[in-house]
Scaffold this motif. Sequence first.
Motif, PDB file in Angstrom:
ATOM      1  N   GLY A  18      15.243 -14.357 -48.828  1.00 13.87           N
ATOM      2  CA  GLY A  18      13.802 -14.150 -48.901  1.00 13.87           C
ATOM      3  C   GLY A  18      13.020 -15.442 -48.964  1.00 13.87           C
ATOM      4  O   GLY A  18      11.925 -15.470 -49.525  1.00 13.87           O
ATOM      5  N   LEU A  19      13.568 -16.520 -48.429  1.00 15.83           N
ATOM      6  CA  LEU A  19      12.901 -17.820 -48.412  1.00 15.83           C
ATOM      7  C   LEU A  19      13.080 -18.443 -47.038  1.00 15.83           C
ATOM      8  O   LEU A  19      13.978 -18.074 -46.280  1.00 15.83           O
ATOM      9  CB  LEU A  19      13.520 -18.769 -49.455  1.00 15.83           C
ATOM     10  N   CYS A  20      12.240 -19.439 -46.745  1.00 16.26           N
ATOM     11  CA  CYS A  20      12.450 -20.137 -45.479  1.00 16.26           C
ATOM     12  C   CYS A  20      13.618 -21.101 -45.646  1.00 16.26           C
ATOM     13  O   CYS A  20      14.005 -21.450 -46.767  1.00 16.26           O
ATOM     14  CB  CYS A  20      11.172 -20.855 -45.037  1.00 16.26           C
ATOM     15  N   PHE A  21      14.194 -21.535 -44.552  1.00 22.26           N
ATOM     16  CA  PHE A  21      15.376 -22.393 -44.606  1.00 22.26           C
ATOM     17  C   PHE A  21      15.107 -23.721 -45.316  1.00 22.26           C
ATOM     18  O   PHE A  21      15.998 -24.277 -45.941  1.00 22.26           O
ATOM     19  CB  PHE A  21      15.913 -22.659 -43.197  1.00 22.26           C
ATOM     20  N   THR A  22      13.899 -24.259 -45.233  1.00 22.84           N
ATOM     21  CA  THR A  22      13.607 -25.522 -45.905  1.00 22.84           C
ATOM     22  C   THR A  22      13.447 -25.337 -47.416  1.00 22.84           C
ATOM     23  O   THR A  22      13.670 -26.269 -48.174  1.00 22.84           O
ATOM     24  CB  THR A  22      12.348 -26.176 -45.327  1.00 22.84           C
ATOM     25  N   CYS A  23      13.090 -24.153 -47.892  1.00 23.88           N
ATOM     26  CA  CYS A  23      12.936 -23.895 -49.323  1.00 23.88           C
ATOM     27  C   CYS A  23      14.214 -23.328 -49.944  1.00 23.88           C
ATOM     28  O   CYS A  23      14.456 -23.506 -51.130  1.00 23.88           O
ATOM     29  CB  CYS A  23      11.813 -22.897 -49.579  1.00 23.88           C
ATOM     30  N   ALA A  24      14.996 -22.610 -49.150  1.00 21.90           N
ATOM     31  CA  ALA A  24      16.190 -21.956 -49.678  1.00 21.90           C
ATOM     32  C   ALA A  24      17.276 -22.981 -49.970  1.00 21.90           C
ATOM     33  O   ALA A  24      17.498 -23.894 -49.184  1.00 21.90           O
ATOM     34  CB  ALA A  24      16.712 -20.928 -48.678  1.00 21.90           C
ATOM     35  N   PRO A  25      17.942 -22.853 -51.106  1.00 25.23           N
ATOM     36  CA  PRO A  25      19.046 -23.776 -51.386  1.00 25.23           C
ATOM     37  C   PRO A  25      20.213 -23.517 -50.427  1.00 25.23           C
ATOM     38  O   PRO A  25      20.415 -22.397 -49.968  1.00 25.23           O
ATOM     39  CB  PRO A  25      19.438 -23.451 -52.830  1.00 25.23           C
ATOM     40  N   ASP A  26      20.941 -24.562 -50.146  1.00 20.40           N
ATOM     41  CA  ASP A  26      22.124 -24.453 -49.304  1.00 20.40           C
ATOM     42  C   ASP A  26      23.244 -23.895 -50.176  1.00 20.40           C
ATOM     43  O   ASP A  26      23.860 -24.612 -50.960  1.00 20.40           O
ATOM     44  CB  ASP A  26      22.492 -25.825 -48.745  1.00 20.40           C
ATOM     45  N   THR A  27      23.503 -22.616 -50.067  1.00 14.88           N
ATOM     46  CA  THR A  27      24.470 -21.938 -50.933  1.00 14.88           C
ATOM     47  C   THR A  27      25.861 -22.529 -50.810  1.00 14.88           C
ATOM     48  O   THR A  27      26.550 -22.747 -51.812  1.00 14.88           O
ATOM     49  CB  THR A  27      24.498 -20.431 -50.627  1.00 14.88           C
ATOM     50  N   ALA A  28      26.303 -22.814 -49.587  1.00 15.14           N
ATOM     51  CA  ALA A  28      27.637 -23.383 -49.392  1.00 15.14           C
ATOM     52  C   ALA A  28      27.725 -24.768 -50.034  1.00 15.14           C
ATOM     53  O   ALA A  28      28.723 -25.101 -50.681  1.00 15.14           O
ATOM     54  CB  ALA A  28      27.968 -23.461 -47.911  1.00 15.14           C
ATOM     55  N   GLY A  29      26.684 -25.569 -49.889  1.00 15.66           N
ATOM     56  CA  GLY A  29      26.672 -26.902 -50.499  1.00 15.66           C
ATOM     57  C   GLY A  29      26.664 -26.824 -52.013  1.00 15.66           C
ATOM     58  O   GLY A  29      27.358 -27.589 -52.686  1.00 15.66           O
ATOM     59  N   ALA A  88      29.573 -28.253 -54.623  1.00 15.73           N
ATOM     60  CA  ALA A  88      29.221 -29.149 -55.731  1.00 15.73           C
ATOM     61  C   ALA A  88      29.671 -28.553 -57.066  1.00 15.73           C
ATOM     62  O   ALA A  88      30.205 -29.256 -57.923  1.00 15.73           O
ATOM     63  CB  ALA A  88      27.720 -29.421 -55.733  1.00 15.73           C
ATOM     64  N   ALA A  89      29.466 -27.258 -57.245  1.00 18.27           N
ATOM     65  CA  ALA A  89      29.882 -26.594 -58.476  1.00 18.27           C
ATOM     66  C   ALA A  89      31.399 -26.606 -58.614  1.00 18.27           C
ATOM     67  O   ALA A  89      31.937 -26.806 -59.710  1.00 18.27           O
ATOM     68  CB  ALA A  89      29.369 -25.160 -58.509  1.00 18.27           C
ATOM     69  N   ARG A  90      32.092 -26.429 -57.503  1.00 16.64           N
ATOM     70  CA  ARG A  90      33.558 -26.460 -57.526  1.00 16.64           C
ATOM     71  C   ARG A  90      34.045 -27.844 -57.960  1.00 16.64           C
ATOM     72  O   ARG A  90      34.949 -27.962 -58.789  1.00 16.64           O
ATOM     73  CB  ARG A  90      34.106 -26.111 -56.151  1.00 16.64           C
ATOM     74  N   GLN A  91      33.428 -28.894 -57.439  1.00 16.02           N
ATOM     75  CA  GLN A  91      33.837 -30.255 -57.812  1.00 16.02           C
ATOM     76  C   GLN A  91      33.523 -30.543 -59.268  1.00 16.02           C
ATOM     77  O   GLN A  91      34.303 -31.187 -59.955  1.00 16.02           O
ATOM     78  CB  GLN A  91      33.163 -31.289 -56.904  1.00 16.02           C
ATOM     79  N   ARG A  92      32.359 -30.062 -59.759  1.00 15.53           N
ATOM     80  CA  ARG A  92      32.051 -30.230 -61.184  1.00 15.53           C
ATOM     81  C   ARG A  92      33.100 -29.539 -62.033  1.00 15.53           C
ATOM     82  O   ARG A  92      33.506 -30.042 -63.081  1.00 15.53           O
ATOM     83  CB  ARG A  92      30.659 -29.688 -61.498  1.00 15.53           C
ATOM     84  N   GLY A  93      33.564 -28.364 -61.578  1.00 13.08           N
ATOM     85  CA  GLY A  93      34.607 -27.647 -62.311  1.00 13.08           C
ATOM     86  C   GLY A  93      35.913 -28.435 -62.350  1.00 13.08           C
ATOM     87  O   GLY A  93      36.573 -28.502 -63.390  1.00 13.08           O
ATOM     88  N   VAL A  94      36.278 -29.052 -61.224  1.00 16.51           N
ATOM     89  CA  VAL A  94      37.489 -29.880 -61.182  1.00 16.51           C
ATOM     90  C   VAL A  94      37.354 -31.054 -62.140  1.00 16.51           C
ATOM     91  O   VAL A  94      38.258 -31.345 -62.932  1.00 16.51           O
ATOM     92  CB  VAL A  94      37.771 -30.373 -59.740  1.00 16.51           C
ATOM     93  N   ASN A  95      36.191 -31.729 -62.094  1.00 16.30           N
ATOM     94  CA  ASN A  95      35.974 -32.874 -62.982  1.00 16.30           C
ATOM     95  C   ASN A  95      36.023 -32.462 -64.443  1.00 16.30           C
ATOM     96  O   ASN A  95      36.607 -33.156 -65.278  1.00 16.30           O
ATOM     97  CB  ASN A  95      34.626 -33.535 -62.670  1.00 16.30           C
ATOM     98  N   ASP A  96      35.402 -31.343 -64.775  1.00 13.37           N
ATOM     99  CA  ASP A  96      35.420 -30.865 -66.155  1.00 13.37           C
ATOM    100  C   ASP A  96      36.831 -30.521 -66.609  1.00 13.37           C
ATOM    101  O   ASP A  96      37.219 -30.816 -67.738  1.00 13.37           O
ATOM    102  CB  ASP A  96      34.518 -29.636 -66.310  1.00 13.37           C
TER     103      ASP A  96
END
Length: 108
Positions: free
Chosen positions: A11-22, A26-34
């Motif tokens: 429900g957002l335009c591509f420039t406003c919507a977060p890049d879900t895959a990105g 990033a969350a996966r890498q934070r989990g590895v680091n933690d």
Amino acid sequence: MCGRCWHQEQGLCFTCAPDTAGEMMAARQRGVNDMVTQQAYDEGQRQGKAEDGRTARQLVCPRCRAECHGGRFCPGCGYELAQQASCPGCRATLPDGVAFCPTCGQRQ
């Protein structure tokens, strides 16, 4: 809004919507680091259990890191621990922290 830039699922335009895959990567890498940080902390906890915090520690040799228990020489390597500074000019023993020799006046 146009059909080219509108993200229907979010429900957002591509420039406003977060890049879900990105964000997911990033969350996966934070989990590895933690997880790695936690594992290192846990290992430190295990190693710390072998230390006795109640035992008084003595002087440690700067050369071999052995405990010297207040002696003049290291029992591990023989390094002289109580080395007193001497004046290069007159060889007199110097008190700690002096800038000039009290015997001959040479700058240290």
